[in-house]
Design a protein around this motif. Structure first.
Motif, PDB file in Angstrom:
ATOM      1  N   HIS A  25       0.837  -1.206   0.000  1.00  0.00           N
ATOM      2  CA  HIS A  25       0.000   0.000   0.000  1.00  0.00           C
ATOM      3  C   HIS A  25       0.874   1.260   0.000  1.00  0.00           C
ATOM      4  O   HIS A  25       0.608   2.210  -0.737  1.00  0.00           O
ATOM      5  N   ALA A  26       1.944   1.262   0.837  1.00  0.00           N
ATOM      6  CA  ALA A  26       2.826   2.435   0.910  1.00  0.00           C
ATOM      7  C   ALA A  26       3.524   2.693  -0.412  1.00  0.00           C
ATOM      8  O   ALA A  26       3.853   3.842  -0.738  1.00  0.00           O
ATOM      9  N   ALA A  27       3.752   1.625  -1.199  1.00  0.00           N
ATOM     10  CA  ALA A  27       4.431   1.768  -2.490  1.00  0.00           C
ATOM     11  C   ALA A  27       3.467   2.073  -3.628  1.00  0.00           C
ATOM     12  O   ALA A  27       3.899   2.171  -4.786  1.00  0.00           O
ATOM     13  N   GLY A  28       2.175   2.215  -3.314  1.00  0.00           N
ATOM     14  CA  GLY A  28       1.200   2.529  -4.354  1.00  0.00           C
ATOM     15  C   GLY A  28       0.669   1.320  -5.090  1.00  0.00           C
ATOM     16  O   GLY A  28       0.033   1.467  -6.144  1.00  0.00           O
ATOM     17  N   GLY A  29       0.912   0.101  -4.538  1.00  0.00           N
ATOM     18  CA  GLY A  29       0.417  -1.107  -5.179  1.00  0.00           C
ATOM     19  C   GLY A  29      -1.043  -1.364  -4.856  1.00  0.00           C
ATOM     20  O   GLY A  29      -1.667  -0.663  -4.056  1.00  0.00           O
ATOM     21  N   ARG A  30      -1.584  -2.414  -5.464  1.00  0.00           N
ATOM     22  CA  ARG A  30      -2.956  -2.845  -5.221  1.00  0.00           C
ATOM     23  C   ARG A  30      -2.944  -4.223  -4.594  1.00  0.00           C
ATOM     24  O   ARG A  30      -2.017  -4.999  -4.820  1.00  0.00           O
ATOM     25  N   SER A  31      -3.971  -4.527  -3.812  1.00  0.00           N
ATOM     26  CA  SER A  31      -4.036  -5.812  -3.129  1.00  0.00           C
ATOM     27  C   SER A  31      -5.424  -6.415  -3.266  1.00  0.00           C
ATOM     28  O   SER A  31      -6.428  -5.704  -3.336  1.00  0.00           O
ATOM     29  N   LEU A  32      -5.443  -7.750  -3.264  1.00  0.00           N
ATOM     30  CA  LEU A  32      -6.692  -8.505  -3.318  1.00  0.00           C
ATOM     31  C   LEU A  32      -6.691  -9.484  -2.153  1.00  0.00           C
ATOM     32  O   LEU A  32      -5.842 -10.379  -2.097  1.00  0.00           O
ATOM     33  N   PRO A  33      -7.623  -9.357  -1.182  1.00  0.00           N
ATOM     34  CA  PRO A  33      -7.700 -10.355  -0.107  1.00  0.00           C
ATOM     35  C   PRO A  33      -7.989 -11.732  -0.684  1.00  0.00           C
ATOM     36  O   PRO A  33      -8.824 -11.887  -1.578  1.00  0.00           O
ATOM     37  N   ALA A  34      -7.284 -12.751  -0.161  1.00  0.00           N
ATOM     38  CA  ALA A  34      -7.468 -14.109  -0.682  1.00  0.00           C
ATOM     39  C   ALA A  34      -6.982 -15.120   0.347  1.00  0.00           C
ATOM     40  O   ALA A  34      -5.859 -14.993   0.849  1.00  0.00           O
ATOM     41  N   ARG A  42       2.222  -4.815  -7.928  1.00  0.00           N
ATOM     42  CA  ARG A  42       2.958  -3.550  -8.005  1.00  0.00           C
ATOM     43  C   ARG A  42       3.029  -3.002  -9.432  1.00  0.00           C
ATOM     44  O   ARG A  42       3.421  -1.869  -9.633  1.00  0.00           O
ATOM     45  N   GLY A  43       2.710  -3.809 -10.418  1.00  0.00           N
ATOM     46  CA  GLY A  43       2.844  -3.432 -11.814  1.00  0.00           C
ATOM     47  C   GLY A  43       3.110  -4.673 -12.635  1.00  0.00           C
ATOM     48  O   GLY A  43       3.487  -5.720 -12.091  1.00  0.00           O
ATOM     49  N   PRO A  47       8.686  -7.994  -9.723  1.00  0.00           N
ATOM     50  CA  PRO A  47       9.187  -9.153  -8.966  1.00  0.00           C
ATOM     51  C   PRO A  47       8.484  -9.374  -7.635  1.00  0.00           C
ATOM     52  O   PRO A  47       8.591 -10.470  -7.070  1.00  0.00           O
ATOM     53  N   LEU A  48       7.778  -8.374  -7.110  1.00  0.00           N
ATOM     54  CA  LEU A  48       7.071  -8.543  -5.845  1.00  0.00           C
ATOM     55  C   LEU A  48       5.596  -8.860  -6.030  1.00  0.00           C
ATOM     56  O   LEU A  48       4.851  -8.914  -5.047  1.00  0.00           O
ATOM     57  N   ASN A  49       5.158  -9.082  -7.258  1.00  0.00           N
ATOM     58  CA  ASN A  49       3.792  -9.550  -7.475  1.00  0.00           C
ATOM     59  C   ASN A  49       3.681 -10.980  -6.960  1.00  0.00           C
ATOM     60  O   ASN A  49       4.349 -11.881  -7.472  1.00  0.00           O
ATOM     61  N   GLN A  50       2.843 -11.213  -5.970  1.00  0.00           N
ATOM     62  CA  GLN A  50       2.696 -12.552  -5.418  1.00  0.00           C
ATOM     63  C   GLN A  50       1.520 -12.572  -4.451  1.00  0.00           C
ATOM     64  O   GLN A  50       1.027 -11.527  -4.027  1.00  0.00           O
ATOM     65  N   ALA A  51       1.104 -13.782  -4.114  1.00  0.00           N
ATOM     66  CA  ALA A  51       0.108 -13.968  -3.067  1.00  0.00           C
ATOM     67  C   ALA A  51       0.761 -14.701  -1.914  1.00  0.00           C
ATOM     68  O   ALA A  51       1.554 -15.628  -2.117  1.00  0.00           O
ATOM     69  N   LEU A  52       0.447 -14.291  -0.687  1.00  0.00           N
ATOM     70  CA  LEU A  52       1.023 -14.925   0.490  1.00  0.00           C
ATOM     71  C   LEU A  52       0.041 -14.865   1.650  1.00  0.00           C
ATOM     72  O   LEU A  52      -0.967 -14.160   1.592  1.00  0.00           O
ATOM     73  N   ALA A  65      -9.481 -15.806  -9.567  1.00  0.00           N
ATOM     74  CA  ALA A  65      -9.501 -14.360  -9.336  1.00  0.00           C
ATOM     75  C   ALA A  65      -8.099 -13.849  -9.014  1.00  0.00           C
ATOM     76  O   ALA A  65      -7.691 -12.771  -9.478  1.00  0.00           O
ATOM     77  N   VAL A  66      -7.331 -14.616  -8.226  1.00  0.00           N
ATOM     78  CA  VAL A  66      -5.945 -14.248  -7.923  1.00  0.00           C
ATOM     79  C   VAL A  66      -5.113 -14.241  -9.198  1.00  0.00           C
ATOM     80  O   VAL A  66      -4.319 -13.323  -9.446  1.00  0.00           O
ATOM     81  N   GLU A  67      -5.295 -15.245 -10.036  1.00  0.00           N
ATOM     82  CA  GLU A  67      -4.537 -15.338 -11.283  1.00  0.00           C
ATOM     83  C   GLU A  67      -4.837 -14.156 -12.203  1.00  0.00           C
ATOM     84  O   GLU A  67      -3.926 -13.569 -12.807  1.00  0.00           O
TER      85      GLU A  67
END
Length: 252
Positions: A25-34, A42-43, A47-52, A65-67
């Motif tokens: 969030h601080a970096a301006g990215g988007r998130s999806l609860p899952a 992030r774009g 390299p930091l696009n991932q689910a955890l 939906a995550v994919e």
């Protein structure tokens, strides 16, 4: 400290997911609860696009939906706390093993004292750029940290985290990040400039962050490393023990 693997993993995975959500969030990215955690974007191909933090059941519709949210490639960071049904679902959808990690943890009931003889302090607003350059230089095997353009930067403002810098004779030599979530100290992003390695700087950075976290009421600390790395050895030397393995599964 650890009552059972499942409870420990759920607590630590949730803390890591929430801290990464703050960073994203601080970096301006988007998130999806899952699945009790988050997918972070992030774009395109970042390299930091991932689910955890996926510790709750995830249906095939949820996974699709995550994919769609992450695009290609899709990377899922999973722990033993993941719902057992998820593994068969991933196999059906063509996921493969991408990488392994170890999750390290230690109690802060008896914290280590900060290392002596090394100048380490939390970074202030004017040092954030230096912090990101120094840590990136460590990851990129560069001594000329002033010339380094970080491939991505840790956004500390609004993330609930702190960056720490270590100095040798007044010169920035290494850094690391500390996040705190619900009494869990999350250590990450350790980097030491090559010419300063072999002096115990990473262990000193670990000790400084543990002391800082203990003063703020944390009862457990954790960190993730790739197996068999110098970072693993540094954390083991500071009293961390492997809690459980983690696996990154990828598709596309």
């Amino acid at each position: 400290m650890f009552f059972d693997l499942f409870s420990l993993a759920r607590r630590l995975e949730r803390a890591q997911a929430l801290q990464n959500e703050r960073f994203n969030h601080a970096a301006g990215g988007r998130s999806l609860p899952a699945g009790g955690g988050f997918a972070h974007f992030r774009g395109e191909a970042h390299p930091l696009n991932q689910a955890l933090g996926l510790v709750d059941p995830l249906s095939e519709a949820d996974l699709k939906a995550v994919e769609a949210f992450l695009g290609a490639p899709v990377v899922l960071e999973l722990s033993p706390a993941a719902d057992p049904a998820l593994w068969a679902l991933l196999a059906r959808r063509g996921y493969r093993v991408h990488a392994f990690q170890q999750l390290w943890a230690r109690s802060l009931a008896d914290p280590l004292p900060p290392a002596s003889g090394v100048e380490i302090h939390p970074v202030g607003p004017a040092e954030i750029r230096v912090f990101n350059q120094v840590v990136a230089a460590g990851f990129l095997e560069r001594d000329d940290w002033r010339e380094v353009e970080p491939p991505f930067e840790v956004s500390l403002d609004g993330s609930g985290a702190w960056g720490f810098l270590a100095f040798v004779e007044g010169e920035p030599a290494g850094g690391g990040t500390l996040g705190i979530v619900d009494g869990v100290a999350l250590l990450s992003g350790d980097g030491v400039i090559p010419r300063y390695r072999g002096r115990g700087l990473q262990k000193a950075l670990i000790r400084a962050r543990l002391a800082f976290a203990a003063e703020r009421g944390c009862d457990v600390a954790c960190a993730s490393t790739a197996p068999g790395t110098p970072s693993q050895r540094a954390y083991e030397a500071c009293g961390f023990r492997v809690a459980y393995p983690k696996v990154e599964m990828a598709r596309g």
